[in-house]
Motif scaffolding. Structure first.
Motif, mmCIF file in Angstrom:
data_model
loop_
_atom_site.group_PDB
_atom_site.id
_atom_site.type_symbol
_atom_site.label_atom_id
_atom_site.label_comp_id
_atom_site.label_asym_id
_atom_site.label_seq_id
_atom_site.Cartn_x
_atom_site.Cartn_y
_atom_site.Cartn_z
ATOM 1 N N ARG A 1 -6.408 0.823 10.545
ATOM 2 C CA ARG A 1 -7.797 0.953 10.122
ATOM 3 C C ARG A 1 -8.158 0.066 8.931
ATOM 4 N N LEU A 2 -7.201 -0.178 8.046
ATOM 5 C CA LEU A 2 -7.518 -0.890 6.804
ATOM 6 C C LEU A 2 -6.745 -2.191 6.634
ATOM 7 N N GLY A 3 -5.953 -2.547 7.629
ATOM 8 C CA GLY A 3 -5.274 -3.828 7.582
ATOM 9 C C GLY A 3 -4.130 -3.919 6.598
ATOM 10 N N ALA A 4 -3.642 -2.778 6.130
ATOM 11 C CA ALA A 4 -2.515 -2.801 5.192
ATOM 12 C C ALA A 4 -1.327 -3.486 5.853
ATOM 13 N N ARG A 5 -0.678 -4.380 5.114
ATOM 14 C CA ARG A 5 0.431 -5.151 5.689
ATOM 15 C C ARG A 5 1.775 -4.458 5.505
ATOM 16 N N VAL A 6 2.024 -3.959 4.315
ATOM 17 C CA VAL A 6 3.264 -3.254 4.006
ATOM 18 C C VAL A 6 2.888 -1.883 3.442
ATOM 19 N N VAL A 7 3.326 -0.815 4.088
ATOM 20 C CA VAL A 7 2.969 0.549 3.683
ATOM 21 C C VAL A 7 4.236 1.363 3.475
ATOM 22 N N ALA A 8 4.240 2.170 2.436
ATOM 23 C CA ALA A 8 5.379 3.050 2.164
ATOM 24 C C ALA A 8 4.869 4.363 1.603
ATOM 25 N N PRO A 9 5.534 5.483 1.912
ATOM 26 C CA PRO A 9 5.119 6.755 1.309
ATOM 27 C C PRO A 9 5.618 6.872 -0.126
ATOM 28 N N LEU A 10 4.802 7.422 -0.979
ATOM 29 C CA LEU A 10 5.236 7.836 -2.317
ATOM 30 C C LEU A 10 4.706 9.254 -2.479
ATOM 31 N N TYR A 11 5.562 10.215 -2.103
ATOM 32 C CA TYR A 11 5.152 11.617 -2.067
ATOM 33 C C TYR A 11 4.975 12.179 -3.478
ATOM 34 N N GLY A 12 4.415 13.383 -3.531
ATOM 35 C CA GLY A 12 4.231 14.057 -4.812
ATOM 36 C C GLY A 12 5.553 14.314 -5.522
ATOM 37 N N TRP A 13 5.466 14.727 -6.773
ATOM 38 C CA TRP A 13 6.651 14.923 -7.598
ATOM 39 C C TRP A 13 6.350 15.916 -8.708
ATOM 40 N N VAL B 1 0.867 -1.179 0.000
ATOM 41 C CA VAL B 1 0.000 0.000 0.000
ATOM 42 C C VAL B 1 0.901 1.226 0.000
ATOM 43 N N LEU B 2 0.749 2.061 -1.022
ATOM 44 C CA LEU B 2 1.499 3.305 -1.129
ATOM 45 C C LEU B 2 0.623 4.452 -0.649
ATOM 46 N N SER B 3 1.230 5.421 -0.019
ATOM 47 C CA SER B 3 0.492 6.565 0.508
ATOM 48 C C SER B 3 1.154 7.860 0.061
ATOM 49 N N TYR B 4 0.344 8.766 -0.454
ATOM 50 C CA TYR B 4 0.831 10.102 -0.818
ATOM 51 C C TYR B 4 1.242 10.886 0.422
ATOM 52 N N THR B 5 0.838 10.372 1.584
ATOM 53 C CA THR B 5 1.087 11.016 2.870
ATOM 54 C C THR B 5 1.955 10.121 3.741
ATOM 55 N N GLY B 6 2.942 10.715 4.403
ATOM 56 C CA GLY B 6 3.797 9.954 5.306
ATOM 57 C C GLY B 6 3.392 10.156 6.750
ATOM 58 N N GLY B 7 4.362 10.062 7.644
ATOM 59 C CA GLY B 7 4.108 10.294 9.054
ATOM 60 C C GLY B 7 3.155 9.289 9.664
ATOM 61 N N ALA B 8 2.294 9.774 10.555
ATOM 62 C CA ALA B 8 1.379 8.910 11.294
ATOM 63 C C ALA B 8 0.377 8.205 10.399
ATOM 64 N N ALA B 9 0.146 8.725 9.195
ATOM 65 C CA ALA B 9 -0.826 8.122 8.278
ATOM 66 C C ALA B 9 -0.462 6.684 7.934
ATOM 67 N N LEU B 10 0.823 6.383 7.879
ATOM 68 C CA LEU B 10 1.254 5.049 7.485
ATOM 69 C C LEU B 10 0.786 4.000 8.493
ATOM 70 N N GLU B 11 0.907 4.302 9.780
ATOM 71 C CA GLU B 11 0.455 3.367 10.800
ATOM 72 C C GLU B 11 -1.066 3.291 10.855
ATOM 73 N N GLU B 12 -1.725 4.404 10.566
ATOM 74 C CA GLU B 12 -3.186 4.398 10.608
ATOM 75 C C GLU B 12 -3.767 3.578 9.460
ATOM 76 N N LEU B 13 -3.089 3.560 8.312
ATOM 77 C CA LEU B 13 -3.535 2.704 7.206
ATOM 78 C C LEU B 13 -3.449 1.229 7.601
ATOM 79 N N LYS B 14 -2.459 0.889 8.388
ATOM 80 C CA LYS B 14 -2.354 -0.485 8.884
ATOM 81 C C LYS B 14 -3.463 -0.780 9.889
#
Length: 360
Positions: free
Chosen positions: A156-168, A141-154
């Motif tokens: 609330r939504l059961g994401a197993r592996v999460v990494a940020p992919l910020y804007g560009w 699961v990739l997230s446009y947002t880092g920080g605390a959002a990564l743990e919350e995706l796990k």
């Protein structure tokens, strides 16, 4: 590698931030020899403002309804190295089921709207692009947002592996260009109208315009209501295609970045416009949010405003001081925040997810 993506839109930049991002990323992927097949539902409001038709080295598949396109989607996903579903995909649930049931080497969900997703979940509302069973079935699961959002995706939504992919940004599109008289101003702001940005826009753009009546303020964007509090020295430019963004930015002394409320409260969610303006070599003043200093150094590469006085003071700074700040921000952007850099980040995230899932 072959990437099959089910997203909101790449063909129309009208009223959304996804399209410009995807255009830069697929070009960078193609440059490295990868192939992208992008599925987009053909809806009237994007069709009327379509400004992109061909994916370099890949394929854009526009479809009217999911049932009709599903066999082709299944065929494309079957031999994909990466099959990806994104937030706000109109057929996100169906596409997720197809991707998770496919023989794609890696399955990915990319939330380009993580603060909105999480904010809606906190109120008990489930965004329609999310599978009912959550995101636990995806390899990454990739997230446009880092920080605390990564743990919350796990959580609330059961994401197993999460990494940020910020804007560009694509620096071939967003670069210093000559000013255009129509867009010239002391302070500019580029963005689609959003009610949750209005309070900050009032404080950091409209009130400065009221105080500095001899200065010229310019807004570019779409969906602004008739009730917007225009002043005589605020000039409006309707929706601008991405090709016009550099001229818009480069025609102002200073440009303002305003973050949507959910993004600001979550933090660690830089707008694509932030990197676009920096790549154009334009001095930037931004509202404050947690994590901003991880992308640009306040006072040296970017100015930060919390109230109206911060903006009026910034507009009185010497031009050479602002120019030096803009050069530093551009230099950092070209090193850390390009589409090429994010392709490398994406590949690293895929490799890390592969190892955690048992190897690629």
């Amino acid at each position: 590698m072959k990437f099959v993506i089910f997203g909101l839109t790449i063909s129309s930049s009208w009223g959304n931030g996804h399209a410009t991002l995807w255009r830069g990323l697929v070009k960078a992927l193609a440059r490295r020899g990868h192939r992208v097949v992008f599925f987009e539902r053909d809806v009237p409001y994007y069709a009327e403002h379509r400004d992109f038709w061909d994916i370099p080295g890949g394929e854009l598949i526009l479809y009217r309804d999911w049932d009709t396109v599903a066999p082709e989607a299944e065929r494309q996903a079957a031999d994909a190295d990466v099959a990806m579903v994104t937030s706000y995909c109109p057929d996100g649930v169906a596409a997720s089921a197809l991707v998770l049931g496919s023989t794609a080497q890696r399955t990915v969900f990319y939330d380009l709207d993580t603060p909105v997703t999480l904010a809606r979940l906190r109120t008990g509302e489930r965004p329609p692009y999310l599978p009912k069973e959550g995101l636990g079935g995806f390899d990454l699961v990739l997230s446009y947002t880092g920080g605390a959002a990564l743990e919350e995706l796990k959580a609330r939504l059961g994401a197993r592996v999460v990494a940020p992919l910020y804007g560009w940004v694509d620096p071939e599109v967003h670069r210093p260009v000559a000013a255009v008289e129509t867009y010239m101003g002391d302070l500019s702001y580029l963005g689609t109208y959003a009610a949750d940005r209005q309070e900050t826009l009032e404080r950091l753009f409209i009130e400065p315009a009221r105080r500095l009546t001899r200065r010229r303020f310019v807004i570019g964007g779409a969906q602004y209501p008739d009730s917007f509090p225009w002043t005589p020295n605020i000039y409006f430019v309707r929706h601008l295609p991405p090709a016009e963004h550099p001229a818009f930015f480069c025609s102002s002394t200073l440009t303002l970045n305003v973050t949507r409320d959910a993004m600001k409260r979550m933090g660690w969610c830089p707008s694509g416009r932030l990197f676009e303006a920096a790549a154009c070599g334009v001095p930037i003043i931004s509202d404050a949010w947690e994590g901003l200093d991880a992308f640009f150094e306040p006072g040296r590469e970017i100015l930060v405003a919390r109230d109206t006085d911060d903006v009026t003071t910034a507009l009185s700074l010497p031009r050479d001081h602002l120019a030096r700040m803009a050069r530093r921000a551009r230099e950092r952007t070209l090193i850390q925040h390009t589409a090429e850099r994010r392709v490398a980040d994406l590949r690293n995230a895929l490799e890390a997810a592969g190892k955690k899932a048992g190897g690629m």
